[in-house]
Design a protein around this motif. Structure first.
Motif, short mmCIF file in Angstrom:
data_model
loop_
_atom_site.label_atom_id
_atom_site.label_comp_id
_atom_site.label_asym_id
_atom_site.label_seq_id
_atom_site.Cartn_x
_atom_site.Cartn_y
_atom_site.Cartn_z
N ARG A 1 46.05 26.56 70.37
CA ARG A 1 45.67 26.03 71.46
C ARG A 1 44.14 25.66 71.65
O ARG A 1 43.65 24.78 72.49
N LYS A 2 43.59 26.28 70.73
CA LYS A 2 42.08 25.77 70.48
C LYS A 2 42.10 24.34 70.11
O LYS A 2 41.30 23.75 70.40
N ALA A 3 42.76 24.12 68.72
CA ALA A 3 43.01 22.82 68.27
C ALA A 3 43.43 21.87 69.33
O ALA A 3 43.04 20.56 69.27
N ALA A 4 44.45 22.22 70.20
CA ALA A 4 44.91 21.16 71.19
C ALA A 4 43.98 21.09 72.26
O ALA A 4 43.70 19.95 72.61
N ALA A 5 42.99 22.02 72.54
CA ALA A 5 42.07 21.88 73.58
C ALA A 5 40.87 20.59 73.30
O ALA A 5 40.57 19.88 73.83
N PRO B 1 62.32 30.14 70.29
CA PRO B 1 61.24 30.24 70.75
C PRO B 1 59.96 30.60 69.92
O PRO B 1 60.32 31.36 68.74
N GLY B 2 58.82 30.15 69.94
CA GLY B 2 57.79 30.29 69.11
C GLY B 2 57.52 29.05 68.01
O GLY B 2 56.46 29.17 67.52
N MET B 3 58.50 28.24 68.15
CA MET B 3 58.26 26.99 67.35
C MET B 3 57.38 25.90 68.17
O MET B 3 57.34 25.83 69.32
N LEU B 4 56.42 25.42 67.14
CA LEU B 4 55.75 24.17 67.73
C LEU B 4 56.13 23.04 67.09
O LEU B 4 56.16 22.88 66.19
N VAL B 5 56.60 21.96 68.04
CA VAL B 5 56.79 20.74 67.63
C VAL B 5 56.12 19.59 68.36
O VAL B 5 55.59 19.75 69.61
N THR B 6 56.08 18.40 67.58
CA THR B 6 55.59 17.42 68.36
C THR B 6 56.76 16.50 68.98
O THR B 6 57.92 16.70 68.63
N ILE B 7 56.19 15.94 70.07
CA ILE B 7 57.30 15.11 70.67
C ILE B 7 56.66 13.54 70.91
O ILE B 7 55.44 13.69 71.63
N VAL C 1 53.96 22.58 76.99
CA VAL C 1 53.10 21.59 76.29
C VAL C 1 51.66 21.87 76.25
O VAL C 1 50.90 22.00 76.95
N LEU C 2 51.23 22.18 74.80
CA LEU C 2 49.75 22.83 74.60
C LEU C 2 48.92 21.71 75.03
O LEU C 2 47.71 22.04 75.31
N THR C 3 49.23 20.49 74.95
CA THR C 3 48.30 19.46 75.30
C THR C 3 48.38 18.79 76.77
O THR C 3 48.17 17.64 76.90
N ALA C 4 49.01 19.44 77.47
CA ALA C 4 49.30 19.09 78.91
C ALA C 4 47.84 18.77 79.54
O ALA C 4 48.12 17.73 80.51
N ALA C 5 47.02 19.05 79.15
CA ALA C 5 45.45 18.81 79.98
C ALA C 5 45.04 17.15 79.80
O ALA C 5 44.36 16.77 80.40
N LEU C 6 45.96 16.64 79.05
CA LEU C 6 45.57 15.13 78.58
C LEU C 6 46.68 14.39 79.30
O LEU C 6 47.91 14.30 79.22
N PRO C 7 46.35 13.56 80.49
CA PRO C 7 47.10 12.94 81.32
C PRO C 7 47.91 11.82 80.32
O PRO C 7 47.38 11.41 79.21
#
Lengths: 460, 460
Positions: A175-179, A383-389, A442-448
């Motif tokens: 989450r830190k990396a994503a933010a 659950p717990g997998m992180l993937v890119t889309i 979406v961990l990167t949802a803060a980016l429109p």
């Protein structure tokens, strides 16, 4: 970093990971950290990147140490800093201090490691001095480019099964990396109106990472030629009609990665053709994320993206026919030639040092289909997998001018119509998506990512 | 970069360098470029840094190619890009195109290199896959950490004799690196008032390089703990009373380096003790540069710096005695423990991959004196040499708390008086100085170094 204070919960996490490994294997394992690689002379080195497997169990980015894991216990092998190093590097933590920070059960000098080798498995480190040392000590080839064998393979399978899903401590880092990555993309958009070169936008983005003591998790792509998929040049000037594609992700100090792409108009305004294609890619992106749920096959997510893109291109008159048929014949791959994404964790392509061991469910292999061969993940989601889309649309000359492909697909592409979209060379929209028991986050949802907001963010 | 256009004068320069090498050796040489090193998995690599010797004669930062030099002629050995690479990397220049850009006299596939090995000398590349290949092909150990032998040593001596002084094309690149480095330091000073962490100042400085498609020529030092000489951490917060020491230099796309240090007050205002010591270091810096002239021994420049620093510290009451005597007994090294500087060129410590072959005149060796042993250059100066001048003052705990040193120097240091300078942990002032027929030219002169201007640049 080296001298960071660690917490009890950090140590508990590491111990829990080691215990889970002990539940899967009945032999000891030695994991080396690796060291830094020389650049143009021995004293001028690339930054250290410790092995991801080491970071997973030891938590600290250390150089030239090893840990021995057996039955949930960790023994640290490390030399105390030379007294003379204090002049150049200051006071460094001792072996015992490091051992305490990672919750080790014992600590010994590196020279004793040779007494503890019998029956141990390992995983090859990428850095050559270390894999050479691994090979010499274990008296067998331990090569980063060769698939592991025997107990090394068993160890690799056990570790991948653990690292496939992320614990809370890992998610906190991710989450830190994503933010920070979200902040970098916003900085890149904000820097665009005044920038003359791709390099200036890259500078604005990467400086956000540097200011946070993070690094890039891969070599950034910041280009007006998004059709070159792995473009690592930044010398083009920005022209008003260009789209700028930025695929840039942060890595935290303990190695956890983000991987995000946005595409925005240099002028602050999409052309009508750019906007039409952008919305096709965004529709694929949104459809994929909506479908993510435990048990769903990632390959089906990929095929869904392919289908939505095919449908969109049919609507625009670029492709002709039925979307399912077009995907069946890989026509989508003319414009979307890569996979919908991959695992993300300590590595941006997580555990790709082990080939497809992590990415592909046991018994599955890469397809030789044009539209499937580049898929890096083929497993049911958990659950717990992180993937890119990360769906995309590209006009790659090497594909679209290939005589064989042109001939094979001549009746499904309206080349005349396609030529009207010449100002859309490359678009990709990529987010980092955590599989949850309820579906996804979406961990990167803060980016429109909608076209209008993107335009506003990239205007003066 | 790879596809930059080259000019006739660029090619003339490269040919001139090759001809000058041919005048010095009567055997062929093969120089490998080297390749990139893997980071955490094979596809995720550190940025390419081609070998400096390769860059000197071939001019282009290429990966995994070799050049064979004989009698002033260059034969390029390189494989054409795989057709499949066009998808990921775009259209790459062919072997013949590259050959033309570097003014090669011939070009062949890499596989033919083995037919051209007989009697050739080489220099070890740092990157392990390449030195392994060098060793295998030449059927002898070619190791980056071992001194060259036989014709390899003859080649190394010939190349160092060329690279010791810079031609106009080299100087043009070195001036570019210097100019961008000056801009970065100004950006760092300007960013300081708003920065909370060392990392934020580093970000402001390195982003100037990234925006110009340059990189750092070494890992930056940006720290409030300048007393740790090779401090590569950036996590400290900036406190009003701190001095910030920034040792940050750019490297151009073709590999030419700058190396500059400034030290400025976080608050925008030196304390009186900081200003007093700063001016001692600056006096040493200015005296050294004033003395640079062809024929002058660089060791004498170093000893001059030591003497000026000793005099300054006597005036401040920190040292006691006569400056010459203090330098004779290495008392200056309590506070100035490193050398006054080094060669600068394609490497920030130029040609240090060859040990002291370039730095030390034939027949000279490193001193074992405390105050001389870290001197990296010991030659008479010649026009065209580029050196750094970087005196400093540090309170290194590992030195000042060392019982042996305290005992040896107990009567020459006024420890009571020294304690009043506790807010001066580390100061260094470093510029890049070209030896000219008239004396010297400071390539980094555009960056101020007097205390008042430094204060103004680091204020809001």
């Amino acid at each position: 970093m080296l001298i960071q204070n660690t917490t009890n919960s950090f140590i508990d996490t590491l111990r829990h990971r080691r215990q889970r490994l002990a539940n899967l294997i009945d032999f000891p394992a030695i994991i080396w950290s690796g060291g830094s690689s020389p650049r143009n002379f021995p004293a001028n080195r690339f930054p250290l990147r410790a092995s991801s497997h080491f970071l997973y169990f030891a938590g600290l980015p250390l150089s030239n140490v090893a840990i021995r894991l057996e039955a949930g216990k960790l023994e640290l092998f490390m030399d105390d800093p030379q007294p003379s190093s204090a002049l150049w590097h200051g006071e460094m933590p001792t072996r015992d201090e490091i051992a305490q920070k990672m919750g080790a059960d014992g600590a010994r000098p590196m020279a004793e490691l040779e007494l503890w080798l019998e029956g141990t498995a390992t995983i090859a480190v990428q850095e050559s001095a270390t894999w050479t040392q691994q090979s010499q000590l274990l008296n067998r080839w331990v090569l980063p480019q060769s698939p592991p064998q025997g107990i090394d393979l068993e160890l690799a399978k056990a570790i991948t099964s653990l690292r496939l899903t992320h614990d809370d401590a890992a998610l906190a880092e991710l989450r830190k990396a994503a933010a920070v990555t979200v902040a970098a993309h916003k900085a890149g958009m904000a820097a665009t109106p005044k920038a003359k070169l791709e390099a200036e936008v890259r500078a604005a983005m990467e400086s956000v990472f540097i200011a946070q003591n993070m690094t890039t998790s891969y070599n950034s792509i910041v280009t007006v030629h998004g059709e070159v998929l792995h473009n690592e040049h930044y010398h083009h000037s920005l022209q008003p009609g260009d789209l700028l594609l930025a695929d840039v992700g942060a890595e935290t100090e303990t190695g956890w990665a983000a991987d995000v792409t946005r595409t925005w108009p240099v002028s602050g305004k999409f052309s009508s053709t750019q906007r039409e294609i952008y919305n096709v890619v965004l529709a694929a992106h949104d459809a994929c994320i909506a479908k993510i749920y435990p048990g769903v096959e990632y390959e089906d997510i990929h095929l869904l993206a392919a289908t939505v893109i095919a449908e969109g291109l049919i609507d625009l008159g670029i492709l002709q026919g039925n979307a399912e048929d077009l995907v069946q014949m890989d026509a989508h791959a003319l414009f979307f030639p890569h996979g919908i994404g991959h695992l993300l964790g300590l590595d941006v392509h997580d555990m790709e040092d082990l080939g497809d061991l992590a990415g592909y469910e046991e018994g599955r292999e890469r397809s030789d289909r044009f539209g499937l061969g580049y898929l890096r993940l083929n497993r049911p989601l958990r659950p717990g997998m992180l993937v890119t889309i990360e769906p995309g649309y590209y006009q790659v000359p090497a594909i679209l001018n290939d005589p064989k492909l042109r001939s094979k697909y001549q009746n499904v592409v309206n080349w005349q119509r396609l030529s009207q979209f010449a100002d859309v060379r490359g678009i990709r929209i990529e987010d980092d998506v955590l599989v949850t028991t309820e579906g996804s986050e979406v961990l990167t949802a803060a980016l429109p990512n909608d076209a209008n907001t993107i335009e506003n963010l990239s205007k003066i």
